[in-house]
Enzyme design. Structure first.
Site, PDB file in Angstrom:
ATOM      1  N   HIS A   1       0.833  -1.212   0.000  1.00  0.00           N
ATOM      2  CA  HIS A   1       0.000   0.000   0.000  1.00  0.00           C
ATOM      3  C   HIS A   1       0.868   1.263   0.000  1.00  0.00           C
ATOM      4  O   HIS A   1       0.703   2.146  -0.843  1.00  0.00           O
ATOM      5  CB  HIS A   1      -0.913  -0.040   1.231  1.00  0.00           C
ATOM      6  CG  HIS A   1      -1.806   1.148   1.394  1.00  0.00           C
ATOM      7  ND1 HIS A   1      -3.133   1.141   1.034  1.00  0.00           N
ATOM      8  CD2 HIS A   1      -1.576   2.388   1.897  1.00  0.00           C
ATOM      9  CE1 HIS A   1      -3.682   2.320   1.287  1.00  0.00           C
ATOM     10  NE2 HIS A   1      -2.753   3.099   1.826  1.00  0.00           N
ATOM     11  N   GLU A   2       1.774   1.324   0.942  1.00  0.00           N
ATOM     12  CA  GLU A   2       2.612   2.530   1.050  1.00  0.00           C
ATOM     13  C   GLU A   2       3.507   2.686  -0.175  1.00  0.00           C
ATOM     14  O   GLU A   2       3.788   3.806  -0.611  1.00  0.00           O
ATOM     15  CB  GLU A   2       3.442   2.502   2.337  1.00  0.00           C
ATOM     16  CG  GLU A   2       2.632   2.453   3.642  1.00  0.00           C
ATOM     17  CD  GLU A   2       1.586   3.561   3.789  1.00  0.00           C
ATOM     18  OE1 GLU A   2       1.807   4.666   3.246  1.00  0.00           O
ATOM     19  OE2 GLU A   2       0.532   3.316   4.407  1.00  0.00           O
TER      20      GLU A   2
ATOM     21  N   HIS B   1       1.645   4.708  -2.691  1.00  0.00           N
ATOM     22  CA  HIS B   1       1.753   6.149  -2.425  1.00  0.00           C
ATOM     23  C   HIS B   1       3.112   6.670  -2.884  1.00  0.00           C
ATOM     24  O   HIS B   1       3.230   7.720  -3.515  1.00  0.00           O
ATOM     25  CB  HIS B   1       1.637   6.425  -0.919  1.00  0.00           C
ATOM     26  CG  HIS B   1       0.238   6.342  -0.374  1.00  0.00           C
ATOM     27  ND1 HIS B   1      -0.789   7.126  -0.838  1.00  0.00           N
ATOM     28  CD2 HIS B   1      -0.294   5.587   0.621  1.00  0.00           C
ATOM     29  CE1 HIS B   1      -1.894   6.856  -0.151  1.00  0.00           C
ATOM     30  NE2 HIS B   1      -1.631   5.921   0.731  1.00  0.00           N
TER      31      HIS B   1
END
Lengths: 349, 349
Positions: B266-267, B270
Site C-alpha cells: 500500500h505505502e 503512495h
C-alpha cells in the site's frame, strides 16, 4: 515597552531563531544518518533555505534594536545572571552575524551539504578526487567569510572565533609552540621503548555486542536514552535537536574493538554536556555548549580521563570479558589497560 | 517585470515555501520514526515555528500580487501546461490560506505534535483517556478552522477540501448513500456463505523475512530505494521529503502475515506516485499528489488490484513459500488467494 517586556520580546524572537537552528541540525543529522542518496540535491536546497531564514531572522533590525536598548539593563544585572549572559552572548553573535550576507549563508549551507555527500562517496571508494572540487569550493567559501571581518590579524581568526569565541590564531600558535617540542620529545621517548602489545584489540568483535557494551557504559556515565538515541554514521558525531533530544552516532569496525567503544564514550561526553543544560536556557543562544574547547573537554573527559583509566576498567573489564570471552578471557586487566593506552603517531593525530 | 520574470519570481518564492513544507514533513517523519520521547515538547515548538513560517511566507502580499498579475498570462497558456496549472493550483491555495490566521497554524501544529505523542502512548497502553483531551483540543482546532470559511454549506466542507479539493460533504454523502445499501447487501451475502479459512495467515512469521519479502515485491513494483527508505512506525505512512527522498514505513505483527505485507504494498503505491512526479515541478505546489483520492487510488492499486490478484500470486506465491516453508508449504495457491481476500467487518472498515 519597559526593559522586562523588551527582554521577553527578545527571547520570543530568539526562540524562533533557535527552533530554526535546531531544524537545520535535524536536516544535517538526517543527511548523515538516514537520508537516501536521492535526497542529496533537495536536502542541499532545504539547508540553504533554512540556514538563510535563520540568518535573516536573527540579524533583523528588531533584534538589533532590542539588544541595543537592553545594554543598560544588562549592565545592572549580576554579570553571571542568565539574562545578563544571554544579552552579552547574543549581542556578540549579532555583531558578527550582521557582517555576513544572507546569500553567503545559503551558498555555504548548500555547498556543505553537497560536499558532505561527495566526501562520503570519496571516503567509501577511497578516491579523493571525487571530493577535491567540493573541498576547494568550501575552502573558498571560508576565505570569503574571513573577508567579511577585515581587518583581521590572521585570516584564520574569524573562522577560529566560530569554534572558540575570542581566541586568536596567534594564541593557539603560542600554545602549540610551547607544547610541540614536549610532545615530540615524549613521542620519541615512547618510540624508543618496546611497543605495547594491543593485538588482542584487533580481532573480530561482534557488532551487536560492541553496541550493547558501549550503550551499557554510557548509560552508567549518565547518558539519558529517553532524551537521546544512537545511530551509525560514517563519522561519529553528536547533535542536539533540543535539550530533550541529544543524539549520538558511532561506527563499528568489525576487527577493532577500540574504535566504536571509545567513540561512543567520547560522543556520550558531548551529549551529557548538552543534556545537562538548564531548561531555563532552552530555545536561546545559551542552550548549547559554551565553546568547542569546553565541548571537547567533556567528550575527552569521558573518553580518556575516565574511559582509559585503570580504576574504570577494574570495574568494567570483567563485564567486557563477559561480552567477549573468546577474545579477552586470557588477556589480563593490566595488558588490556596498556593496550588501550598504546601511543603511536596516526594520520590525524 | 514582464510576465515571465514574474513567473520566475513566483517560482523562486514558492521554492522557499516548499522547502519549509518538506522540512515540516521531516520533523513529523522523525517524530514518528526516530525521535526519543524527551524531544516531544521541543519538537512541538519546532513544528509550530516552521509551520507558521511556511504559512506567513506563502500568504505574503508579494505572492498574492504576483498571482493576481499572472492571471491574464495564465489564461493565454494551454490550460494543461505546467505553468498554467501551477498558477491555478497556487492561486486556489493562496485564497484559502489567506483566510487562516498564522497563529492558528502554529497552535494547530503544536497541538497535532503533542497529540501524536499522546496517541502513541494511549495506543501502546490501550488507554484512550490519555489521548482524549488532546483529541478534543485537535477537534476544537478543526472546528475553529471551519469558521474561517463561513459561510459554508456543511461544517466539514472546509476540512474535506484539504483532502479532495472542491468536493462537498453533500457529494460524498450522495456517493455513500448509493454505495451503502449495496455494500451492506454484499457483506450480508458473504456472511451467509461459509467463511473462508485464513488461519494459516495467523502463525508466527519471522519479522526480518516479512521485511525482506515485502521489500523484494515493492522493488519489483518499481519503488526506488535510492530515492527512499523503509522504517518501522506505530502506524504505516508515506512521507515525501523531496522527489528524491520518498520514505515509507510499516509495522510488523509477529503472528499475522497480512498486516506488514499489504501495508508495505500500500505505502509503496503512495511512494511510487510521489517518486514519479516530473522533476520540472519540484519545489512547487505541484510537486505532490493531486488529492487524497488520487493518492489512495495509487496505494490501493498496488495493495488490492495488484497485490490481492490471482495473477500476481501465480508469480509471487512460490517465492513467498520459499521465505516461509514451514507455514505455507502445505497451503495451496488457491487457499492462499482465498485467505488474503477474506471479507469480514472490522472496527475501522
Amino acid at each position: 515597552m519597559d526593559d522586562e517586556q523588551k527582554l521577553t520580546q527578545l527571547k520570543s524572537l530568539l526562540n524562533e531563531v533557535w527552533d530554526l537552528r535546531r531544524v537545520v541540525r535535524l536536516l544535517q543529522w538526517d543527511q548523515q544518518v538516514k537520508m537516501p542518496i536521492g535526497g542529496t540535491h533537495g536536502r542541499a536546497h532545504q539547508l540553504a533555505t533554512l540556514s538563510q531564514l535563520e540568518h535573516v531572522k536573527f540579524t533583523s533590525e528588531e533584534i538589533g534594536q532590542l539588544l541595543e536598548d537592553l545594554q543598560p539593563y544588562a549592565g545592572q544585572l549580576d554579570p553571571d545572571a542568565n539574562d545578563a549572559r544571554l544579552i552579552r552572548v547574543t549581542t556578540r553573535r549579532y555583531k558578527k552575524k550582521t557582517r555576513v550576507p544572507a546569500d553567503w549563508v545559503a551558498r555555504k549551507a548548500e555547498a556543505a551539504s553537497e560536499g558532505y555527500r561527495a566526501w562520503e562517496e570519496a571516503r567509501a571508494t577511497d578516491n579523493f578526487s571525487l571530493f577535491q572540487p567540493y573541498l576547494e569550493k568550501n575552502v573558498s567559501l571560508r576565505q570569503e567569510y574571513a573577508e567579511f571581518f577585515k581587518p583581521y590579524e590572521h585570516v584564520y581568526d574569524p573562522l577560529l572565533d566560530e569554534f572558540e569565541p575570542g581566541i586568536k590564531t596567534r594564541e593557539v600558535q603560542q600554545i602549540f609552540d610551547e607544547l610541540r617540542p614536549q610532545q615530540v620529545a615524549l613521542i620519541q621517548a615512547i618510540g624508543d621503548r618496546p611497543q605495547v602489545d594491543d593485538s588482542f584489540l584487533h580481532q573480530p568483535f561482534d557488532e551487536k555486542k560492541q553496541w550493547d557494551f558501549g550503550a551499557e557504559v554510557v548509560t552508567r556515565f549518565g547518558y539519558d536514552w529517553k532524551r537521546g538515541r544512537q545511530d551509525v554514521s560514517p563519522h561519529p558525531f553528536t547533535e542536539s535537536l533540543g535539550l530533550g533530544d541529544v543524539r549520538i552516532t558511532t561506527r563499528f569496525m568489525p576487527d577493532y574493538l577500540s574504535s566504536a567503544m571509545f567513540s561512543t564514550f567520547h560522543e556520550s561526553g558531548h551529549a551529557i554536556y548538552e543534556q545537562g543544560i538548564d531548561p531555563d536556557l532552552d530555545r536561546t543562544h545559551l542552550a548549547t555548549g559554551a565553546s568547542l574547547g569546553l565541548h571537547e573537554s567533556q567528550s575527552r573527559l569521558y573518553e580518556n580521563l575516565v574511559g582509559r583509566s585503570y580504576d574504570f576498567w577494574i570495574h568494567f573489564y570483567p563485564r567486557l570479558q563477559e561480552y567477549f570471552p573468546m577474545q579477552l578471557a586470557n588477556v589480563s586487566l593490566e595488558s588490556f589497560y596498556s593496550g588501550i593506552n598504546k601511543v603511536e603517531p596516526s594520520l590525524i593525530r
